[in-house]
Design a protein around this motif. Structure first.
Motif, PDB file in Angstrom:
ATOM      1  N   THR A 164      15.783   2.493  48.571  1.00 32.75           N
ATOM      2  CA  THR A 164      15.107   1.639  47.596  1.00 32.75           C
ATOM      3  C   THR A 164      15.989   1.514  46.370  1.00 32.75           C
ATOM      4  O   THR A 164      16.616   2.489  45.941  1.00 32.75           O
ATOM      5  N   PRO A 165      16.085   0.332  45.794  1.00 32.97           N
ATOM      6  CA  PRO A 165      16.929   0.167  44.601  1.00 32.97           C
ATOM      7  C   PRO A 165      16.317   0.879  43.402  1.00 32.97           C
ATOM      8  O   PRO A 165      15.143   1.243  43.387  1.00 32.97           O
ATOM      9  N   ALA A 166      17.139   1.075  42.396  1.00 35.08           N
ATOM     10  CA  ALA A 166      16.676   1.730  41.175  1.00 35.08           C
ATOM     11  C   ALA A 166      15.736   0.791  40.420  1.00 35.08           C
ATOM     12  O   ALA A 166      16.140  -0.307  40.020  1.00 35.08           O
ATOM     13  N   ILE A 167      14.504   1.214  40.243  1.00 36.68           N
ATOM     14  CA  ILE A 167      13.524   0.367  39.541  1.00 36.68           C
ATOM     15  C   ILE A 167      13.934   0.150  38.094  1.00 36.68           C
ATOM     16  O   ILE A 167      13.562  -0.848  37.476  1.00 36.68           O
ATOM     17  N   VAL A 168      14.746   1.055  37.537  1.00 37.30           N
ATOM     18  CA  VAL A 168      15.179   0.890  36.155  1.00 37.30           C
ATOM     19  C   VAL A 168      16.052  -0.354  35.997  1.00 37.30           C
ATOM     20  O   VAL A 168      16.185  -0.906  34.902  1.00 37.30           O
ATOM     21  N   LYS A 169      16.631  -0.854  37.097  1.00 37.97           N
ATOM     22  CA  LYS A 169      17.452  -2.059  37.050  1.00 37.97           C
ATOM     23  C   LYS A 169      16.624  -3.331  37.246  1.00 37.97           C
ATOM     24  O   LYS A 169      17.165  -4.439  37.161  1.00 37.97           O
ATOM     25  N   LEU A 170      15.329  -3.200  37.545  1.00 36.89           N
ATOM     26  CA  LEU A 170      14.498  -4.364  37.837  1.00 36.89           C
ATOM     27  C   LEU A 170      14.383  -5.330  36.664  1.00 36.89           C
ATOM     28  O   LEU A 170      14.523  -6.548  36.861  1.00 36.89           O
ATOM     29  N   PRO A 171      14.134  -4.874  35.410  1.00 39.73           N
ATOM     30  CA  PRO A 171      14.018  -5.847  34.308  1.00 39.73           C
ATOM     31  C   PRO A 171      15.270  -6.698  34.133  1.00 39.73           C
ATOM     32  O   PRO A 171      15.184  -7.916  33.969  1.00 39.73           O
ATOM     33  N   ARG A 172      16.435  -6.072  34.194  1.00 33.94           N
ATOM     34  CA  ARG A 172      17.671  -6.841  34.009  1.00 33.94           C
ATOM     35  C   ARG A 172      17.890  -7.802  35.173  1.00 33.94           C
ATOM     36  O   ARG A 172      18.387  -8.913  34.985  1.00 33.94           O
ATOM     37  N   PHE A 173      17.532  -7.405  36.374  1.00 33.96           N
ATOM     38  CA  PHE A 173      17.651  -8.294  37.525  1.00 33.96           C
ATOM     39  C   PHE A 173      16.801  -9.544  37.344  1.00 33.96           C
ATOM     40  O   PHE A 173      17.256 -10.669  37.588  1.00 33.96           O
ATOM     41  N   LEU A 174      15.565  -9.371  36.900  1.00 35.52           N
ATOM     42  CA  LEU A 174      14.678 -10.519  36.690  1.00 35.52           C
ATOM     43  C   LEU A 174      15.187 -11.415  35.571  1.00 35.52           C
ATOM     44  O   LEU A 174      15.112 -12.648  35.669  1.00 35.52           O
ATOM     45  N   LEU A 175      15.716 -10.804  34.503  1.00 35.16           N
ATOM     46  CA  LEU A 175      16.204 -11.609  33.387  1.00 35.16           C
ATOM     47  C   LEU A 175      17.432 -12.429  33.772  1.00 35.16           C
ATOM     48  O   LEU A 175      17.571 -13.576  33.348  1.00 35.16           O
ATOM     49  N   ARG A 176      18.306 -11.858  34.607  1.00 37.33           N
ATOM     50  CA  ARG A 176      19.510 -12.577  35.012  1.00 37.33           C
ATOM     51  C   ARG A 176      19.207 -13.735  35.977  1.00 37.33           C
ATOM     52  O   ARG A 176      20.059 -14.603  36.184  1.00 37.33           O
ATOM     53  N   LEU A 177      18.018 -13.742  36.580  1.00 40.83           N
ATOM     54  CA  LEU A 177      17.669 -14.856  37.456  1.00 40.83           C
ATOM     55  C   LEU A 177      17.538 -16.164  36.695  1.00 40.83           C
ATOM     56  O   LEU A 177      17.577 -17.236  37.321  1.00 40.83           O
ATOM     57  N   GLY A 178      17.381 -16.087  35.390  1.00 37.72           N
ATOM     58  CA  GLY A 178      17.290 -17.310  34.602  1.00 37.72           C
ATOM     59  C   GLY A 178      18.633 -17.984  34.396  1.00 37.72           C
ATOM     60  O   GLY A 178      18.937 -19.027  35.001  1.00 37.72           O
TER      61      GLY A 178
END
Length: 740
Positions: free
Chosen positions: A627-641
């Motif tokens: 499973t990926p690091a959940i701590v990286k989830l916010p930055r992943f979502l923000l970079r989708l923009g």
């Protein structure tokens, strides 16, 4: 009634003399109806779909084709289509194309003595048209259009009732496309005799693979109807070893030896490729072509197996591709309806000459063979791999009047290759990750790895796989294949994992052959997860959040963190637009709106589920056991923009999958403390979740990711730059220490 019962005696009983005098009048001999004759002949030539395919492929190669495409449905019983780019068929020849014994390759019987083409009798298309629905679309070089004709029982028929049966103009490229539908539709007993469509498709793949190996400068492709992936795809420029590698695997291609021999006395030339003594399998595979015709010969098979018996272990069998060219005057090709067998003069002499040549080739490379031996004495231990050398095979002289014990020769350590992943690794030599004073009974270098996968619960659903028919995704997959670096791909496919070296820089050690490599597994994971996204496009697993997460809170958290990390003048942060006019709140709202508006597409293609109110319900699961690091989830979502091109389909999928791959890459973690007190003191202050994450990442790298690299990774040319570094060569190290 009683008299009739007396006459109808039981079968096998002895009949009386008076009964014999009352026998019926003998039946008259009559000529069979021509339709019956044609169906009988078709049953002799087309026994299974693979025989129809073989005839069609041979006709295509005879026509000078350089590319053949085969399409199969239900093992060829429902659909069998072959498309070539050959010379085509003239329109005036179409009316008699499917009549029996119509051919352009023979004029008189003596021509059989010099025949050099695959087909010659003109029975293939005629036989197929009597037991299937046949459609031919063809275009010659001089014609400005293609012509399509439909056949039944050897004659032209209209495509629809009431229309003319003459060939119709149609769009098409140069060459011929032959479509065979509903094979054996009028012979139900034979159609029911086939066990499964999968078995028939495997036979078709085997036949296409044989001709793909033999026919140089001809491209072959074969796939099932409705699927995007091809079962066989061989380029026209591929060499013979490359064709064998693509079709029969690297284990065969790595052990091939080329051979070539000829003899003017018997008027033959033989060439091909055969595996050496290092390769053996449970079943002999022989690709035999006589005068470029794929045939079978039990005599040649037996002779080759006897030749290899002296070199291979018991029950071991070789792979041999043999192309035999014999003077056509010495060959009789017209001995079998399917042309599966041929007869030729001086068969024993020719076979003996070929086998003697192969035997000499095998003896030249016999010095590299290795065997596994085991002691038969009570309490004996495994002796390890022993080379087959003259010293090991020479018995010791008896001493003291009794037979001396045979001592196996000691192997050269500089040639040993690590093959057991359970052997001691580098990580077992490092200090434990648990701070002093907290070590439990199961910690320590020799303790088994923490099974973090057992803590993850998986739910299996019955959702069927969705085939990807998007051209953009196919082009991205093709770009990866074209960028493949074969040598590096081979290293990852056959490597042995040694251990994690540095978690902060994401370095691991692997062994390939007798060489030790240092690998940046962060960059390798980035490429692997990107390729995994292309392969499983539209069929990802799901990681669900219960309760759902607030999308805008996650984006705000990432924007605030990026603002802290971005220095003045730095234009690389995800929170900066081109003009620097958006603040964090506006950026969060803009990205949130983009994701909510595209939630249906994100769910269908990427299993990223967002509710209309802005709640994050799930994210894609790429690989089980990690499973990926959940701590990286916010930055992943923000970079989708700002980092995903939402205006173009191909660029959108490419950029989104690369961001998803970056999210799945294992994070950089602090290294384990050594003897330094300050480092140990800092380690004690790390949260327990970080320690658990380190254990999870270590286990995933060793037991999930690197085994996945071994099975599925296509190493690209860009990946070869700065990703892997050779740090040791066992033979080179031994030379260094021998000087000391």
């Amino acid at each position: 009634m009683d008299d009739a019962m007396d006459v109808d005696v039981p079968r096998g009983a002895k009949r009386k003399a008076e009964v014999l005098t009352d026998t019926a009048v003998p039946r008259r001999i009559q000529a069979l109806d021509q339709d019956v004759v044609n169906k009988i002949a078709a049953g002799e030539i087309i026994v299974a779909p693979v025989h129809a395919l073989k005839e069609l492929m041979e006709n295509a190669v005879d026509a000078g084709s350089t590319a053949l495409e085969v399409l199969v449905k239900d093992g060829g019983l429902k659909l069998l289509q072959i498309t070539d780019n050959g010379c085509g068929i003239d329109k005036d020849d179409l009316p008699i194309l499917c009549e029996r014994f119509t051919t352009s390759k023979l004029q008189k019987f003596e021509d059989l003595q010099t025949i050099s083409t695959y087909g010659f009798r003109g029975e293939a298309l005629a036989s197929i048209s009597h037991i299937a629905h046949l459609t031919v679309t063809t275009k010659t070089r001089d014609s400005n259009r293609a012509w399509r004709a439909h056949y039944d029982a050897g004659r032209l028929v209209p495509s629809k009732p009431g229309q003319s049966s003459d060939p119709k103009p149609a769009a098409g490229r140069q060459g011929t496309q032959i479509t065979v539908e509903d094979l054996f539709y009028n012979i139900p007993t034979r159609r029911r005799a086939f066990r499964s469509a999968a078995d028939e498709y495997n036979k078709i793949i085997d036949m296409v693979g044989r001709y793909a190996v033999h026919c140089s400068n001809v491209a072959f492709s074969c796939k099932k109807h409705g699927e995007s992936a091809t079962s066989i795809a061989v380029q026209a420029t591929a060499t013979c070893p490359d064709r064998i590698r693509q079709i029969y695997g690297g284990s065969v291609a790595n052990e091939l030896t080329e051979f070539s021999t000829s003899d003017s006395r018997w008027a033959f030339k033989a060439k091909g490729w055969a595996t050496n003594a290092n390769y053996s399998t449970k079943k002999t595979t022989i690709l035999l072509f006589i005068n470029h015709r794929c045939v079978e010969s039990s005599n040649i098979r037996k002779a080759i197996e006897q030749t290899y018996a002296a070199f291979l272990p018991k029950n071991g069998h070789p792979f041999v591709y043999l192309s035999l060219e014999i003077d056509p005057h010495r060959v009789d090709v017209n001995v079998h309806p399917t042309k599966r067998e041929v007869n030729f003069l001086n068969e024993d002499e020719i076979i003996q000459a070929i086998c003697e040549h192969i035997r000499s080739k095998l003896a030249a490379v016999d010095a590299s063979r290795t065997f596994l031996t085991q002691s038969l004495l009570p309490g004996g231990t495994w002796a390890g791999p022993q080379p087959s050398t003259s010293a090991a095979a020479t018995p010791s002289k008896p001493s003291g009047g009794s037979a001396a014990r045979k001592t196996p020769a000691r192997p050269n350590e500089n040639n040993l290759v690590r093959t057991d992943t359970n052997l001691r690794k580098i990580t077992s030599m490092l200090p434990p990750a648990v701070p002093p004073g907290r070590a439990g009974p199961s910690s320590g270098p020799g303790a088994p790895p923490h099974n973090s996968e057992a803590e993850i619960e998986y739910e299996i659903v019955d959702r069927e796989l969705t085939p990807c028919r998007l051209v953009s995704v196919r082009e991205l997959r093709a770009a990866v294949r074209e960028d493949m670096q074969h040598e590096l791909t081979e290293i990852f496919a056959n490597h042995t994992f040694v251990g994690v070296v540095d978690e902060r820089r994401r370095l691991a050690a692997i062994q390939g052959g007798v060489k030790l490599y240092l690998v940046d597994y962060g960059r390798v994971c980035l490429e692997y997860f990107y390729q995994l996204g292309l392969t499983d496009f539209g069929n990802f697993g799901v990681i669900r959040f219960n309760p759902p997460l607030d999308l805008r809170e996650l984006l705000a958290l990432a924007a605030e963190q990026e603002k802290k990390n971005t220095t003045p003048g730095d234009q690389d942060g995800v929170g900066d637009d081109e003009e620097g006019e958006l603040d964090s709140a506006e950026l969060v709202e803009l990205v949130a709106q983009q994701l909510v508006e595209r939630r249906e597409m994100l769910l269908e293609y990427f299993s990223l589920e967002i509710s209309p109110t802005g709640e994050l319900l799930s994210i894609p699961l790429l690989v089980k056991g990690y499973t990926p690091a959940i701590v990286k989830l916010p930055r992943f979502l923000l970079r989708l923009g700002p980092h995903v091109n939402w205006t173009e389909e191909k660029a959108c999928f490419d950029s989104f999958l690369r961001e998803l791959a970056a999210f799945y890459v294992p994070e950089q973690l602090p290294t384990s403390p050594g003897n330094d007190d300050d480092a140990a003191r800092d380690e004690r202050e790390i949260h327990a979740e970080i320690r658990a994450r380190r254990t999870h990442v270590r286990r995933a790298v060793e037991h999930v990711l690197f085994p996945a690299f071994k099975a599925r990774l296509v190493a690209t040319k860009s990946l070869a730059q700065g990703t892997i570094l050779e740090v040791a060569d066992l033979k080179g190290l031994y030379r260094v220490f021998e000087r000391c």
